[in-house]
Design an enzyme around this catalytic site. Structure first.
Site: not given
Ligand code: FAD
Length: 265
Positions: A117, A130, A217, A219, A228
């Protein structure tokens, strides 16, 4: 959608395709809106029936316009639209990939959902503890799973410097199983005695299975898979990503192939 289509993951989880929209072809159609044209076709260019050459197709959808030297208005097939698909993919012309997508149902341990999530570009609907008791199903990893954790990460106990062996792994798993039983007892007792469900669930750990629907979607599914499917991803999370990747590969084979090629580069 049928129970029979559930794809098993881990010891009690599953993935189920609820809905798919769009196709590889729809990506092309969406992109061609910019020139007010549609899908031309997959496959190699066919020969011009008049001059016998493959000529060169103008990207205008006019399949009767062979512009080979000396040929006027012969009939020529189109160059395959996989070229356009590849162009869109490699140039990160991403919007056409947003016209397709998947909704899936997932049963996974809460610890997997915690990671899943984090992907904010998916939409989620999760069963609510809940309102409904969580099923008495908990994730119990295998001894092998405990033993295959990279040594650099956790098998070396930080406090004692000892390394996990098979006997201790089994012992620890047995303790976990007993803990799950105890959790369920406290949870069920709370429900039976009228403790509100939203508080009775305090007895449940992140190993408990929950259920949700996730929708995105194409993308954004690729964004999810990019992160992942990595070998550094926790094995349980990755197990679900692998099954998602198979669904995407089945439903959008041409686009998935481009994704796969890119990862292997
Ligand atoms: C191997 C691995 C280790 C991880 N370890 C940790 C950890 O230790 N602690 C932790 O908290 N998380 C961890 N994460 C989670 C990671 O930091 C990301 O939150 C998670 O992978 C979601 O990625 P995302 O933000 O690209 O995806 P999504 O939320 O689906 O976003 C997709 C894209 O949309 C854009 N986007 C979405 N929201 C925003 C925003 N608010 N501002 C700017 N651009 C946005 C960005 O371009 C982003 O890449 C880990 C993830 C991986 C794969």
């Amino acid at each position: 959608m049928s129970e029979f289509n559930k794809i098993p993951v881990l010891d009690a989880g599953y993935l189920l395709l609820v809905e798919k929209w769009g196709s590889d072809q729809r990506i092309i159609e969406s992109a061609r809106m910019s020139t007010n044209k549609g899908f031309l076709g997959w496959g190699d260019a066919r020969k011009c029936s008049k001059c016998g050459g493959t000529g060169r197709m103008w990207d205008n959808g006019d399949k009767t316009d062979c512009n080979a030297d000396g040929c006027v208005k012969g009939t020529i097939g189109t160059f395959g639209d996989e070229k356009l698909l590849r162009y869109l993919w490699t140039k990160k012309h991403s919007t056409p990939f947003e016209f397709c997508g998947l909704t899936i149902e997932v049963q996974a341990p809460i610890m997997v959902f915690r990671e899943w999530m984090r992907h904010r570009t998916q939409s989620y609907s999760e069963m609510s503890a809940r309102y409904t008791p969580l099923p008495d199903t908990n994730y119990l990893p295998s001894v092998e799973r405990l033993m295959t954790t990279p040594i650099a990460m956790t098998r070396q106990a930080m406090s004692t410097g000892e390394t996990l062996d098979g006997a201790r792994a089994s012992l620890w798993l047995e303790s976990l199983r007993q803990l799950y039983d105890q959790e369920q007892l406290v949870y069920q007792t709370g429900l039976d005695w009228g403790v509100p469900k939203e508080l009775a669930r305090l007895a449940v750990s992140v190993g408990r299975y929950s259920r949700m629907r996730a929708s995105a979607n194409l993308r954004n599914w690729f964004g999810f898979l990019t992160l992942r499917l990595g070998l550094d991803v926790q094995a349980e999370m990755r197990a679900y990503a692998v099954e998602v990747s198979k669904l995407v590969a089945t439903e959008f084979p041409r686009t998935y192939e481009l994704f796969r090629e890119e990862r292997e580069r």
